[in-house]
Design an enzyme around this catalytic site. Structure first.
Site, PDB file in Angstrom:
ATOM      1  N   SER A   1       0.798  -1.243   0.000  1.00 19.61           N
ATOM      2  CA  SER A   1       0.000   0.000   0.000  1.00 19.61           C
ATOM      3  C   SER A   1       0.821   1.279   0.000  1.00 19.61           C
ATOM      4  O   SER A   1       0.263   2.359  -0.214  1.00 19.61           O
ATOM      5  CB  SER A   1      -0.925   0.024   1.210  1.00 19.61           C
ATOM      6  OG  SER A   1      -2.042  -0.752   0.936  1.00 19.61           O
TER       7      SER A   1
ATOM      8  N   LYS B   1       0.517   3.447  -2.928  1.00 24.68           N
ATOM      9  CA  LYS B   1      -0.640   4.359  -3.087  1.00 24.68           C
ATOM     10  C   LYS B   1      -0.213   5.831  -3.013  1.00 24.68           C
ATOM     11  O   LYS B   1      -0.890   6.706  -3.540  1.00 24.68           O
ATOM     12  CB  LYS B   1      -1.703   4.042  -2.027  1.00 24.68           C
ATOM     13  CG  LYS B   1      -2.325   2.663  -2.244  1.00 24.68           C
ATOM     14  CD  LYS B   1      -3.159   2.183  -1.070  1.00 24.68           C
ATOM     15  CE  LYS B   1      -3.687   0.768  -1.349  1.00 24.68           C
ATOM     16  NZ  LYS B   1      -4.301   0.109  -0.209  1.00 24.68           N
TER      17      LYS B   1
ATOM     18  N   TYR C   1      -2.921  -2.519 -10.357  1.00 19.17           N
ATOM     19  CA  TYR C   1      -2.895  -2.328  -8.908  1.00 19.17           C
ATOM     20  C   TYR C   1      -2.019  -3.400  -8.225  1.00 19.17           C
ATOM     21  O   TYR C   1      -1.181  -3.081  -7.370  1.00 19.17           O
ATOM     22  CB  TYR C   1      -4.328  -2.336  -8.357  1.00 19.17           C
ATOM     23  CG  TYR C   1      -4.382  -2.324  -6.858  1.00 19.17           C
ATOM     24  CD1 TYR C   1      -4.212  -1.141  -6.144  1.00 19.17           C
ATOM     25  CD2 TYR C   1      -4.569  -3.497  -6.139  1.00 19.17           C
ATOM     26  CE1 TYR C   1      -4.228  -1.139  -4.759  1.00 19.17           C
ATOM     27  CE2 TYR C   1      -4.589  -3.505  -4.762  1.00 19.17           C
ATOM     28  CZ  TYR C   1      -4.420  -2.324  -4.071  1.00 19.17           C
ATOM     29  OH  TYR C   1      -4.424  -2.321  -2.702  1.00 19.17           O
TER      30      TYR C   1
ATOM     31  N   TYR D   1      -4.643   3.540   7.889  1.00 17.47           N
ATOM     32  CA  TYR D   1      -6.027   3.030   7.938  1.00 17.47           C
ATOM     33  C   TYR D   1      -6.672   3.388   9.285  1.00 17.47           C
ATOM     34  O   TYR D   1      -6.556   4.511   9.749  1.00 17.47           O
ATOM     35  CB  TYR D   1      -6.085   1.517   7.681  1.00 17.47           C
ATOM     36  CG  TYR D   1      -5.094   1.066   6.658  1.00 17.47           C
ATOM     37  CD1 TYR D   1      -5.237   1.460   5.337  1.00 17.47           C
ATOM     38  CD2 TYR D   1      -3.981   0.317   6.998  1.00 17.47           C
ATOM     39  CE1 TYR D   1      -4.322   1.080   4.372  1.00 17.47           C
ATOM     40  CE2 TYR D   1      -3.054  -0.067   6.047  1.00 17.47           C
ATOM     41  CZ  TYR D   1      -3.232   0.324   4.747  1.00 17.47           C
ATOM     42  OH  TYR D   1      -2.319  -0.045   3.817  1.00 17.47           O
TER      43      TYR D   1
ATOM     44  N   VAL E   1       1.178  -3.966   3.710  1.00 21.51           N
ATOM     45  CA  VAL E   1       1.139  -5.292   4.329  1.00 21.51           C
ATOM     46  C   VAL E   1       2.401  -6.126   4.094  1.00 21.51           C
ATOM     47  O   VAL E   1       2.523  -7.216   4.625  1.00 21.51           O
ATOM     48  CB  VAL E   1      -0.120  -6.124   3.926  1.00 21.51           C
ATOM     49  CG1 VAL E   1      -1.379  -5.560   4.514  1.00 21.51           C
ATOM     50  CG2 VAL E   1      -0.211  -6.295   2.431  1.00 21.51           C
TER      51      VAL E   1
HETATM   52  N1  GLN Z   1      -1.847  -5.426  -2.046  1.00 24.61           N
HETATM   53  C1  GLN Z   1      -2.545  -5.280  -0.807  1.00 24.61           C
HETATM   54  C2  GLN Z   1      -4.046  -5.382  -1.036  1.00 24.61           C
HETATM   55  O1  GLN Z   1      -4.554  -4.830  -1.953  1.00 24.61           O
HETATM   56  C3  GLN Z   1      -2.176  -3.966  -0.215  1.00 24.61           C
HETATM   57  C4  GLN Z   1      -2.832  -3.754   1.097  1.00 24.61           C
HETATM   58  C5  GLN Z   1      -1.941  -3.086   2.107  1.00 24.61           C
HETATM   59  O2  GLN Z   1      -0.736  -2.992   1.964  1.00 24.61           O
HETATM   60  N2  GLN Z   1      -2.567  -2.670   3.180  1.00 24.61           N
HETATM   61  O3  GLN Z   1      -4.763  -6.003  -0.298  1.00 24.61           O
END
Ligand code: GLN
Length: 304
Positions: free
Chosen positions: A63, A66, A188, A240, A258
């Protein structure tokens, strides 16, 4: 570098702090990662860097990507982007579906999965080859041409991307995204699989500590106003449903993934990246947060 002693001390004190969480399970390729790995890198605006731990190992940024895609989209779209995605903390997990229906397919912010899928959809309109453009953007920001997608992780996530496909389809029913869902998800999953070590990651965020200008190349990446706004979004939404706690404990704009990475920015001074793959219940690296908390406590500076 002035932060060398502080960072070494923190690294030594947290080196044994494992076993309190789990590496990400829902992407099979991530579940196989050695949970004990740990590294920290700090970069300042004078060109100083310091790294400690498993710094030669790369991890997928997930993430954290992003932030890069948001910077790319903001550059072209400016405020128009906010017609399709909000700027409020979600208070829900990164892959939650629940708010989307109540809020008529407009995701709360660009750092939850739904919001990032909207941003990726925008990049598809802005670039002929969005995958290539994203990689080039990251390479340029960290000054390393040797940054790649991790095909194994991307493929593994793609195979199990039921939730992200659901989010994208749901948003398509509201007209929030316009392109082919399969292609949005493919781009993505690839952006999430970009592999970096903590040093390249910290370097790639320095433009946000430097009013939007990459200090190494002196090239403007985004407007200074965009950099400020992106930092505001990272502070309020970057972790988050743990963003409030992160602001309370660390006091810096930050973004987690993650893969176990977290990167944070001290505007006007530095960027710091930590990697420790075990995650807490919110999908954030708990040792990463502990590291950053000790860092701002020890140096006595945060954004507040
Ligand atoms: N690739 C992960 C997903 O889309 C990214 C989520 C994350 O890093 N929180 O679920």
């Amino acid at each position: 570098m002035v932060y060398e002693n502080v960072v070494t001390k923190i690294y030594e004190s947290l080196k044994q702090e494992t076993g309190k969480g789990r590496v990400a399970q829902y992407i099979p390729a991530l579940s196989k990662i050695d949970p004990n790995q740990y590294s920290i890198s700090v970069c300042d605006l004078e060109g100083g860097t310091f790294s400690i731990g498993d710094t030669d190992k790369r991890f997928t940024i997930q993430s954290i990507s992003k932030v890069f895609t948001l910077a790319m989209a903001s550059k072209h779209l400016g405020d128009k982007l906010w017609d399709s995605v909000g700027r409020e903390p979600s208070g829900t997990s990164f892959n939650s579906l629940i708010q989307l229906e109540q809020e008529r397919g407009i995701p709360r912010n660009p750092f939850i999965n739904a919001g990032a899928l909207v941003v990726t959809d925008k990049l598809m309109s802005l670039y002929n080859k969005p995958k290539k453009a994203i990689l080039e953007f990251v390479r340029e920001n960290c000054g390393d041409q040797d940054i790649y997608y991790n095909n194994e992780v991307a493929k593994s996530e793609l195979e199990f991307s039921y939730r992200n496909v659901a989010l994208a389809n749901f948003m398509k029913s509201f007209g929030t995204v316009e392109h082919n869902i399969e292609t949005i998800i493919d781009i993505y999953c690839n952006q999430c699989s970009i592999s970096m070590n903590t040093l390249t990651l910290a370097k790639s965020f320095l433009f946000l500590a430097n009013g939007g200008v990459n200090p190494a190349t002196e090239q403007r990446v985004v407007k200074s106003r965009t950099a400020k706004r992106m930092n505001a979004l990272m502070l309020t939404c970057g972790l988050y449903n743990e963003s409030g706690d992160f602001a309370y404990r660390v006091g810096l704009p930050g973004k987690s993934g993650v893969g176990g990475g977290i990167v944070a920015v001290l505007p006007g001074k530095l960027s710091i990246a930590v990697w420790s793959p075990e995650l807490n219940v919110n999908g954030n690296s708990y040792r990463g947060i502990d590291t950053l908390e000790q860092f701002t406590t020890e140096i006595g500076i945060s954004v507040f």
